[in-house]
Motif scaffolding. Structure first.
Motif, mmCIF file in Angstrom:
data_model
loop_
_atom_site.group_PDB
_atom_site.id
_atom_site.type_symbol
_atom_site.label_atom_id
_atom_site.label_comp_id
_atom_site.label_asym_id
_atom_site.label_seq_id
_atom_site.Cartn_x
_atom_site.Cartn_y
_atom_site.Cartn_z
ATOM 1 N N LEU A 22 0.832 -1.209 0.000
ATOM 2 C CA LEU A 22 0.000 0.000 0.000
ATOM 3 C C LEU A 22 0.864 1.257 0.000
ATOM 4 C CD1 LEU A 22 -2.792 -1.048 2.526
ATOM 5 C CD2 LEU A 22 -3.041 -0.794 0.037
ATOM 6 N N LEU A 23 1.964 1.232 0.750
ATOM 7 C CA LEU A 23 2.868 2.385 0.763
ATOM 8 C C LEU A 23 3.540 2.583 -0.597
ATOM 9 C CD1 LEU A 23 4.509 2.031 4.272
ATOM 10 C CD2 LEU A 23 2.964 3.839 3.538
ATOM 11 N N GLU A 24 3.775 1.495 -1.318
ATOM 12 C CA GLU A 24 4.390 1.576 -2.645
ATOM 13 C C GLU A 24 3.433 2.169 -3.685
ATOM 14 O OE1 GLU A 24 5.548 -2.444 -3.455
ATOM 15 O OE2 GLU A 24 7.189 -2.402 -1.989
ATOM 16 N N ASN A 25 2.143 2.145 -3.404
ATOM 17 C CA ASN A 25 1.134 2.667 -4.328
ATOM 18 C C ASN A 25 1.108 4.194 -4.207
ATOM 19 O OD1 ASN A 25 -1.232 3.505 -5.636
ATOM 20 N ND2 ASN A 25 -2.356 1.667 -5.039
ATOM 21 N N THR A 26 1.814 4.865 -5.101
ATOM 22 C CA THR A 26 1.969 6.326 -5.009
ATOM 23 C C THR A 26 0.645 7.063 -5.215
ATOM 24 O OG1 THR A 26 2.621 6.383 -7.342
ATOM 25 C CG2 THR A 26 4.398 6.283 -5.698
ATOM 26 N N GLN A 27 -0.325 6.432 -5.862
ATOM 27 C CA GLN A 27 -1.629 7.080 -6.051
ATOM 28 C C GLN A 27 -2.350 7.299 -4.731
ATOM 29 O OE1 GLN A 27 -3.645 4.489 -8.798
ATOM 30 N NE2 GLN A 27 -2.728 5.476 -10.596
ATOM 31 N N LEU A 28 -2.055 6.465 -3.738
ATOM 32 C CA LEU A 28 -2.705 6.609 -2.433
ATOM 33 C C LEU A 28 -2.070 7.724 -1.608
ATOM 34 C CD1 LEU A 28 -3.146 2.834 -1.466
ATOM 35 C CD2 LEU A 28 -4.848 4.379 -2.472
ATOM 36 N N GLY A 29 -0.805 8.015 -1.847
ATOM 37 C CA GLY A 29 -0.123 9.102 -1.138
ATOM 38 C C GLY A 29 -0.058 8.905 0.373
ATOM 39 N N LEU A 30 0.113 7.668 0.807
ATOM 40 C CA LEU A 30 0.125 7.371 2.238
ATOM 41 C C LEU A 30 1.527 7.546 2.822
ATOM 42 C CD1 LEU A 30 -2.053 4.133 2.155
ATOM 43 C CD2 LEU A 30 -2.774 6.415 2.911
ATOM 44 N N HIS A 31 1.569 8.036 4.055
ATOM 45 C CA HIS A 31 2.814 8.193 4.795
ATOM 46 C C HIS A 31 2.842 7.171 5.926
ATOM 47 C CE1 HIS A 31 3.843 12.049 2.856
ATOM 48 N NE2 HIS A 31 2.529 12.154 2.755
ATOM 49 N N ARG A 32 4.033 6.775 6.309
ATOM 50 C CA ARG A 32 4.188 5.807 7.403
ATOM 51 C C ARG A 32 3.901 6.459 8.755
ATOM 52 N NH1 ARG A 32 7.690 1.405 6.202
ATOM 53 N NH2 ARG A 32 8.588 1.595 4.137
#
Length: 197
Positions: A22-32
């Protein structure tokens, strides 16, 4: 509005792998949003990736300084292991979406701290037999396998993630993690839907 997506599930339900994808999915723009622990680092883990690894002394200083948002302590066969969320100076929940892996207990405490509108549960479920096999496989490759601790965690998960506790915390939907890529796609679509509301 920004969100904290809280990935949960029993041990060896695939949380770490789904989290990474999910973190690798740049479309989601999620931060750890990485939690801390005082347990020993496992073979293959890196500080700041799966967890921030702290000594007991560092943990006590963070607690004394009021920097612990939530904490869970487990009396393991190796002593007390603490798992906790720390207030970091770069934590910006007003402007960034975060992804974290946590327990049901921690989810409830984070929800109480940040607000129910901000915290979004994402629960993964896997057949118990498959989970146990995964846990054994992971433990076998450790320099010092901790099989007793594996058994304790496996049994504790049955109580911690009971149907009653999931219902009480209003955890839904539940994603069956049978085929990894399908699960990741389903969770990513769910996260995008929440972000676009």
């Amino acid at each position: 509005m920004s969100y904290i997506f809280c990935l949960m599930g029993k041990s060896s339900s695939g949380k770490d792998t789904v989290y990474r994808k999910l973190l690798e999915n740049t479309q989601l723009g999620l931060h750890r949003l990485v939690t801390g622990t005082t347990r020993p680092i496992r073979e293959g883990e890196r500080d700041g990736e799966e967890y921030y690894f702290y000594t007991n002394e560092q943990f006590e200083k963070l607690r004394a300084d009021g920097k612990i948002i939530e904490c869970r302590s487990y009396d393991t066969i190796h002593g007390i292991w603490n798992y906790f969320t720390v207030v970091h100076e770069n934590l910006d929940v007003a402007h960034r979406d975060y992804l974290t892996i946590n327990t049901l207990e921690a989810y409830v405490k984070l929800r109480d701290h940040f607000g129910a509108d901000c915290l979004v549960p994402v629960y993964l479920e896997v057949d118990d037999g498959l989970r146990l096999q995964r846990a054994l496989d992971r433990e076998r490759v450790q320099v010092q396998p901790r099989y007793k601790e594996l058994c304790r965690r496996f049994l504790a998960d049955e109580e911690d993630f009971s149907a009653e506790n999931l219902e009480r915390a209003n955890i839904q939907p539940i994603f069956q993690n049978v085929v990894l890529d399908e699960t990741v796609a389903q969770v990513a679509a769910y996260i995008r839907d929440i972000q676009n509301r």
